[in-house]
Design a protein around this motif. Structure first.
Motif, PDB file in Angstrom:
ATOM      1  N   GLN A  30       0.826  -1.206   0.000  1.00 37.23           N
ATOM      2  CA  GLN A  30       0.000   0.000   0.000  1.00 37.23           C
ATOM      3  C   GLN A  30       0.863   1.259   0.000  1.00 37.23           C
ATOM      4  OE1 GLN A  30      -2.522   0.473   3.420  1.00 37.23           O
ATOM      5  NE2 GLN A  30      -3.631   2.213   2.563  1.00 37.23           N
ATOM      6  N   ARG A  33       2.498   1.674  -3.372  1.00 32.28           N
ATOM      7  CA  ARG A  33       1.540   2.116  -4.383  1.00 32.28           C
ATOM      8  C   ARG A  33       1.215   3.601  -4.237  1.00 32.28           C
ATOM      9  NH1 ARG A  33      -1.971  -1.089  -3.097  1.00 32.28           N
ATOM     10  NH2 ARG A  33      -3.437   0.223  -1.950  1.00 32.28           N
ATOM     11  N   LEU A  34       1.138   4.071  -2.982  1.00 35.84           N
ATOM     12  CA  LEU A  34       0.781   5.466  -2.719  1.00 35.84           C
ATOM     13  C   LEU A  34       1.999   6.388  -2.652  1.00 35.84           C
ATOM     14  CD1 LEU A  34      -1.929   4.917   0.051  1.00 35.84           C
ATOM     15  CD2 LEU A  34      -2.304   5.414  -2.379  1.00 35.84           C
ATOM     16  N   VAL A  36       4.246   6.422  -0.242  1.00 40.48           N
ATOM     17  CA  VAL A  36       4.438   6.895   1.140  1.00 40.48           C
ATOM     18  C   VAL A  36       5.865   6.647   1.599  1.00 40.48           C
ATOM     19  CG1 VAL A  36       3.757   6.565   3.549  1.00 40.48           C
ATOM     20  CG2 VAL A  36       2.021   6.570   1.743  1.00 40.48           C
ATOM     21  N   ALA A  63      -0.272   3.548   6.100  1.00 41.83           N
ATOM     22  CA  ALA A  63      -0.144   2.794   4.841  1.00 41.83           C
ATOM     23  C   ALA A  63       0.604   1.480   5.030  1.00 41.83           C
ATOM     24  CB  ALA A  63       0.545   3.653   3.778  1.00 41.83           C
TER      25      ALA A  63
END
Length: 207
Positions: A30, A33-34, A36, A63
């Protein structure tokens, strides 16, 4: 204890610690993908036998990174325990786990080989109190200008001191305005500063 004469250490030192993290670290899908990135500060206790416990995220970035930082910390082998007056004691500590995506988006952990050259910046001042006491207030900042949470701040030659909070700030009282201030944090170069020279001045360490 949070402030001890001999702090707990990972076997082999900070370089071995970074190697351990790099070998066991998995960048959360996550967060990748973001995009972060950032630091997760984990507070924990090094027991008398060196084992780690009481893990808690002091400051996270979400995240999936907070959970991953806790997972990696829990995998650690026993540390060299802290000592106070020659006796082995439990110590509460804070460790930053750094999440950084490489240019190729491969999973990675920032394990800068020059970490021991990184230094603190301190903003501090005196506030005189009654009966000859001084209240020392300040903020510990890292080389990027970010607050350092969990750094030990101790008056030299004494057990008087404190630990920086989430914002990197500290406050304690002393009767000696000419003593030295010792500041230490895992992965950074410890420094000693003259309290008398810290009044309202922003100071940096020397290498």
């Amino acid at each position: 204890f949070t402030i001890v004469e001999q702090t707990a250490t990972y076997p082999g030192g900070i370089t071995e610690w970074h190697d351990f993290v790099a070998q066991n670290f998995q960048y959360p899908a996550q967060a990748r993908r973001l995009g972060v990135e950032g630091k997760v500060f984990v507070r924990f206790v090094v027991e008398k036998d060196g084992t780690l416990g009481d893990f808690e995220v002091l400051k996270g970035i979400g995240a999936g990174c907070d959970a991953e930082a806790l997972r990696v910390m829990a995998l650690s082998k026993p540390w060299n325990p802290a000592k106070q007056r020659g006796e082995v004691v439990r110590q509460r500590m804070v460790m930053p786990i750094i999440f950084k995506l490489s240019p190729t988006l491969q999973e990675t952990i920032d394990a800068d080989a020059s970490v021991n050259d990184k230094s603190f910046m301190v903003q501090a001042m005196f506030v005189k109190k009654n009966e000859g006491k001084f209240q020392v207030k300040g903020t510990v900042i890292d080389y990027d200008g970010n607050p350092v949470s969990g750094a030990n701040v101790v008056e030299g030659g004494t057990h008087n001191g404190t630990v920086t909070d989430d914002d990197g700030t500290f406050t304690f009282t002393t009767s000696n305005s000419n003593s030295n201030l010792h500041i230490s944090f895992i992965g950074y170069k410890s420094i000693n500063m003259d309290l008398a020279k810290m009044q309202l001045d922003r100071l940096t360490t020397t290498k």
